[in-house]
Design a protein around this motif. Structure first.
Motif, PDB file in Angstrom:
ATOM      1  N   ASP A  71     116.395-187.754 -41.163  1.00  0.00           N
ATOM      2  CA  ASP A  71     116.956-188.749 -42.091  1.00  0.00           C
ATOM      3  C   ASP A  71     116.792-190.154 -41.511  1.00  0.00           C
ATOM      4  O   ASP A  71     117.664-191.008 -41.651  1.00  0.00           O
ATOM      5  N   HIS A 116     113.256-184.632 -43.791  1.00  0.00           N
ATOM      6  CA  HIS A 116     114.013-185.681 -44.500  1.00  0.00           C
ATOM      7  C   HIS A 116     113.806-187.004 -43.764  1.00  0.00           C
ATOM      8  O   HIS A 116     114.346-187.208 -42.678  1.00  0.00           O
ATOM      9  N   HIS A 124     114.810-192.692 -51.274  1.00  0.00           N
ATOM     10  CA  HIS A 124     115.907-192.514 -52.229  1.00  0.00           C
ATOM     11  C   HIS A 124     115.448-192.745 -53.669  1.00  0.00           C
ATOM     12  O   HIS A 124     114.753-193.718 -53.955  1.00  0.00           O
ATOM     13  N   GLU A 164     114.461-188.195 -52.226  1.00  0.00           N
ATOM     14  CA  GLU A 164     115.844-187.719 -52.080  1.00  0.00           C
ATOM     15  C   GLU A 164     116.548-188.165 -53.356  1.00  0.00           C
ATOM     16  O   GLU A 164     116.781-189.358 -53.553  1.00  0.00           O
ATOM     17  N   HIS A 222     121.269-182.861 -46.205  1.00  0.00           N
ATOM     18  CA  HIS A 222     122.295-183.025 -45.150  1.00  0.00           C
ATOM     19  C   HIS A 222     123.664-182.452 -45.535  1.00  0.00           C
ATOM     20  O   HIS A 222     124.644-183.193 -45.678  1.00  0.00           O
ATOM     21  N   HIS A 270     112.796-191.485 -44.248  1.00  0.00           N
ATOM     22  CA  HIS A 270     112.605-192.682 -45.089  1.00  0.00           C
ATOM     23  C   HIS A 270     111.583-193.564 -44.377  1.00  0.00           C
ATOM     24  O   HIS A 270     111.880-194.677 -43.955  1.00  0.00           O
ATOM     25  N   HIS A 306     115.671-193.943 -40.861  1.00  0.00           N
ATOM     26  CA  HIS A 306     115.485-195.117 -41.715  1.00  0.00           C
ATOM     27  C   HIS A 306     114.772-196.253 -40.983  1.00  0.00           C
ATOM     28  O   HIS A 306     114.256-197.172 -41.609  1.00  0.00           O
TER      29      HIS A 306
HETATM   30 FE   LIG Z   1     118.308-189.686 -46.622  1.00  0.00          FE
END
Ligand SMILES: [Fe+2]
Length: 239
Positions: free
Chosen positions: A200, A12, A49, A90, A145, A14, A202
């Motif tokens: 996750d 996961h 996303h 996602e 998550h 970004h 970013h």
């Molecule tokens: Fe995410």
């Protein structure tokens, strides 16, 4: 040494530049990937996303694939040793998505496995039927998550509703440092319910690509076999 006996996957991320609120530019993408390489990560699932109310699948996929193409071209031109990137998304759950003819384009690589984000306040009945319909249609929802919902939705509700469905479960790699979340993830780990772990990430500041603390924690508390089991499940979800 577990890092040599199976592949490590960050499920996961970004990392793509300018697709969502993740990496702002290609330099940051490269720094994030390089940070993951240092932790022994072999594969990265790119999960920008997707919100149906803000985007349509066609333009999202075009934007994502263009960002991925530019990043991969840069990596190739500079002969950089970085993890493989698997395109995905996602996807925030929305009504009627199971009927969406282009939904497969949001799935992981060429699979019918889809990373699904639930809302952070209330889970309505239509969401469970949506997930049920996705499964009936041959998709495998992977709940993103799972531990992030424990403050909003009771763990009992999560277990008695969502987890009774045939879904796979991903947890974020920062769970060991969060007391409430850690307790829930430990329970799911002991039940063999965690199929994937993601940073996750970013950016390189507030939400960095850190996975090693979770990998080390799982190896220490549950044994290398547990981490190997999760990574092999993750790998199976990519192909
Ligand atoms: Fe995410």
């Amino acid at each position: 040494m577990w890092k040599e006996s199976f592949e490590l996957i960050d499920f996961h991320t970004h990392i793509l530049a300018g697709v969502d609120d993740g990496a702002p530019d290609i330099e940051t993408s490269l720094q994030m990937l390089s940070h993951l390489t240092q932790q022994g990560v072999d594969k990265v699932v790119s999960t920008s996303h997707f919100y149906d109310f803000a985007d349509d699948i066609g333009s999202f996929v075009a934007r994502r694939d263009e960002a991925l193409y530019r990043l991969e071209r840069h990596i190739k031109e500079h002969d950089l040793y970085l993890p493989d990137i698997i395109p995905a998304a996602e996807v925030r759950i929305y009504a009627g998505m199971w009927q969406e003819p282009q939904l497969e384009r949001l799935c992981i690589g060429d699979t019918r496995n889809i990373l699904l984000e639930m809302p952070y306040d209330h889970w309505s009945d239509w969401m469970y039927s949506e997930i049920y319909s996705l499964i009936a249609k041959g998709y495998t929802p992977i709940i993103a998550h799972i531990e992030r919902y424990v403050d909003m939705i009771s763990t009992k509700e999560i277990e008695n509703s969502l987890l009774t469905l045939e879904v796979m479960v991903q947890c974020n790699a920062d769970f060991p440092s969060l007391r409430h979340e850690r307790r829930f993830v430990k329970k799911l780990l002991s039940q063999g319910r965690i199929a994937a772990i993601g940073s996750d990430c970013h950016n390189m500041q507030s939400r960095k690509p850190d996975v090693s603390q979770a990998f080390d924690y799982i190896s220490r508390k549950f044994g290398d076999e547990c981490l190997e089991y999760i990574m092999k499940n993750s790998l199976a979800l990519l192909i």
